[in-house]
Design a protein around this motif. Structure first.
Motif, PDB file in Angstrom:
ATOM      1  N   ALA A  50       0.831  -1.209   0.000  1.00  9.93           N
ATOM      2  CA  ALA A  50       0.000   0.000   0.000  1.00  9.93           C
ATOM      3  C   ALA A  50       0.860   1.252   0.000  1.00  9.93           C
ATOM      4  N   GLY A  51       0.414   2.270  -0.726  1.00  6.09           N
ATOM      5  CA  GLY A  51       1.088   3.564  -0.717  1.00  6.09           C
ATOM      6  C   GLY A  51       2.328   3.651  -1.575  1.00  6.09           C
ATOM      7  N   LEU A  52       2.551   2.708  -2.470  1.00  2.00           N
ATOM      8  CA  LEU A  52       3.734   2.721  -3.324  1.00  2.00           C
ATOM      9  C   LEU A  52       3.460   3.594  -4.551  1.00  2.00           C
ATOM     10  N   ALA A  53       4.349   4.556  -4.802  1.00  2.00           N
ATOM     11  CA  ALA A  53       4.198   5.459  -5.939  1.00  2.00           C
ATOM     12  C   ALA A  53       4.720   4.786  -7.207  1.00  2.00           C
ATOM     13  N   LEU A  54       4.012   5.044  -8.319  1.00  2.00           N
ATOM     14  CA  LEU A  54       4.432   4.482  -9.602  1.00  2.00           C
ATOM     15  C   LEU A  54       4.041   5.422 -10.726  1.00  2.00           C
ATOM     16  N   ARG A  55       4.747   5.259 -11.854  1.00  2.00           N
ATOM     17  CA  ARG A  55       4.487   6.094 -13.028  1.00  2.00           C
ATOM     18  C   ARG A  55       4.476   5.209 -14.270  1.00  2.00           C
ATOM     19  N   LEU A  56       3.684   5.607 -15.250  1.00  2.00           N
ATOM     20  CA  LEU A  56       3.658   4.945 -16.547  1.00  2.00           C
ATOM     21  C   LEU A  56       4.158   5.922 -17.598  1.00  2.00           C
TER      22      LEU A  56
END
Length: 146
Positions: A50-56
């Motif tokens: 939970a709460g893990l930042a990610l980008r595409l």
């Protein structure tokens, strides 16, 4: 004959093959037009990350630059809103960037990997694509899900 979740064809003495039951089409037609989702699991605890930042990001042609398309943070179940909603995927090369170091630091751990990048190609934009990530402080695994 059905044994547990496996379908065994033939007889008990001479089974012909084993296969999982064929999944049925979803009840929601919007899921048939393709989308891109992810799910992050913490394998050290066996719980969602939970709460893990990610980008595409998408690669802009041969030798091109990465163009960021979406930013998300995983919810309590380790999931987030679709990164590419149905109908918005295009054939091409994409990259999911997961901020694993910040996630592990938030839990009081040091991570060997400061981030994880998963690069993949979408060849059929009409298909739903799911890219799960399994993480621990010293390893990660990904695969094409459904």
């Amino acid at each position: 004959m059905v044994q547990g979740r496996w379908m065994v064809q033939g007889t008990a003495e001479a089974p012909q093959r084993c296969s999982l039951p064929v999944p049925q089409a979803p009840d929601k037609p919007e899921l048939l037009n393709g989308s891109l989702t992810t799910h992050v699991l913490n394998t050290a605890t066996g719980l969602p990350a939970a709460g893990l930042a990610l980008r595409l990001a998408q690669l802009g042609g041969p030798g091109g630059q990465w163009m960021e398309l979406a930013q998300r943070r995983t919810d309590a179940d380790g999931r987030c809103l679709p990164l590419l909603p149905p109908g918005q995927a295009e054939a091409g090369t994409y990259k999911l960037h997961f901020e694993t170091a910040a996630y592990w630091q938030g839990l009081g751990y040091t991570s060997f990997y400061p981030f994880v990048e998963v690069v993949f190609t979408i060849t059929d934009p009409a298909q739903k694509l799911h890219v799960p990530l399994l993480i621990s402080p010293y390893s990660y695994t990904t695969y094409r899900g459904s």
